[in-house]
Write an enzyme that holds these catalytic residues in place. Structure first.
Site, PDB file in Angstrom:
ATOM      1  N   CYS A  70      50.983  39.379  20.759  1.00  0.00           N
ATOM      2  CA  CYS A  70      51.419  40.520  21.560  1.00  0.00           C
ATOM      3  C   CYS A  70      50.727  41.753  20.996  1.00  0.00           C
ATOM      4  CB  CYS A  70      52.945  40.669  21.479  1.00  0.00           C
ATOM      5  SG  CYS A  70      53.617  42.153  22.255  1.00  0.00           S
ATOM      6  N   CYS A 182      46.410  43.330  26.765  1.00  0.00           N
ATOM      7  CA  CYS A 182      47.763  42.764  26.812  1.00  0.00           C
ATOM      8  C   CYS A 182      47.617  41.287  27.076  1.00  0.00           C
ATOM      9  CB  CYS A 182      48.595  43.441  27.901  1.00  0.00           C
ATOM     10  SG  CYS A 182      50.218  42.677  28.181  1.00  0.00           S
TER      11      CYS A 182
END
Length: 258
Positions: A70, A182
């Site tokens: 992440c 992302c």
């Protein structure tokens, strides 16, 4: 021992996909913090709290390494995690450096697609300031893509209009590289390709992160200790619902196709 993977949701599976290809004889435990997804629109303090809760849980599951799959969590809390835990922690960050190196030579610009928090974080901005002497890097937050991914929404008729609206104000022919900052975004690489000029390449940090994981395990002589099994947890609760497990399997199929 297992390899731990952590993300706010299913985005980290785009990194797990590469790890499975490089390390097919290891076992994995994947933790998605679905109670608190998305992280990208939350405060730093909240993100730190959620990540430490998740990693505390994973640390009790006999893991030999942890991948923070992440970008937002890596930028906010990776340094603090490494101070607390003894196992190796591999983070991910937007692949800005190779994009800048390539496009400084061509004169094209670089567009980084990420979450709002990643783009605002000091770590990201320090990286850009250090490398981007020609000021060719632009950033765009796409929180809608995170929501689409978490809803397993891959219908072009729904997603493409959103992407067109967000990219509409950019002169895309000025860009040479789009960086997917992302881990949810690689699920939509095929749709982005339909909107971007042919000369624009799309890169993300997933492959590099998986390669870093493999190097780390080789250094500790802890590679090939399993059969490629994956256990999934959603905010600490083991996923045993067959329908959900099938949805996860389809995500890997999608990544394989695009």
């Amino acid at each position: 021992m297992k390899i731990g993977f952590f993300d706010s949701g299913i985005g980290g599976m785009t990194v797990l996909y590469h790890a499975l290809r490089l390390l097919p004889k290891d076992d994995y435990i994947y933790y998605a913090d679905t109670l608190h997804v998305p992280y990208g629109e939350k405060s730093k303090d909240d993100v730190k709290k959620y990540v430490f809760e998740a990693v505390d849980f994973l640390s009790q599951q006999n893991i030999k390494a942890l991948v923070i799959a992440c970008n937002t969590a890596t930028s906010v809390v990776a340094k603090e995690l490494r101070k607390k835990y003894s196992f190796p922690i591999i983070g991910i960050e937007p692949a800005v450096k190779p994009a800048i190196i390539k496009n400084q030579e061509t004169g094209n610009r670089v567009l980084v697609l990420a979450t709002s928090l990643t783009l605002k974080e000091e770590k990201f901005n320090n990286l850009v300031t250090k490398l981007d002497s020609d000021h060719i890097v632009d950033g765009l937050a796409l929180p809608g893509l995170v929501k689409f991914a978490e809803d397993f929404e891959f219908n072009e008729e729904i997603v493409l209009p959103y992407l067109k609206s967000q990219l509409g104000s950019y002169k895309l022919n000025q860009y040479g590289t789009v960086v997917l900052g992302c881990t949810h975004f690689p699920f939509y690489k095929d749709m982005l390709k339909k909107l971007l000029p042919e000369q624009v390449d799309i890169i993300d940090g997933g492959i590099g992160t998986a390669e870093n994981l493999k190097r780390t395990l080789k250094e500790t002589n802890s590679i090939n200790e399993g059969i490629g099994a994956i256990e999934y947890y959603r905010s600490g609760v083991k996923v045993e619902n067959e329908q959900t497990l099938q949805q996860y399997a389809k995500l890997f199929e999608r990544l394989h196709q695009i």
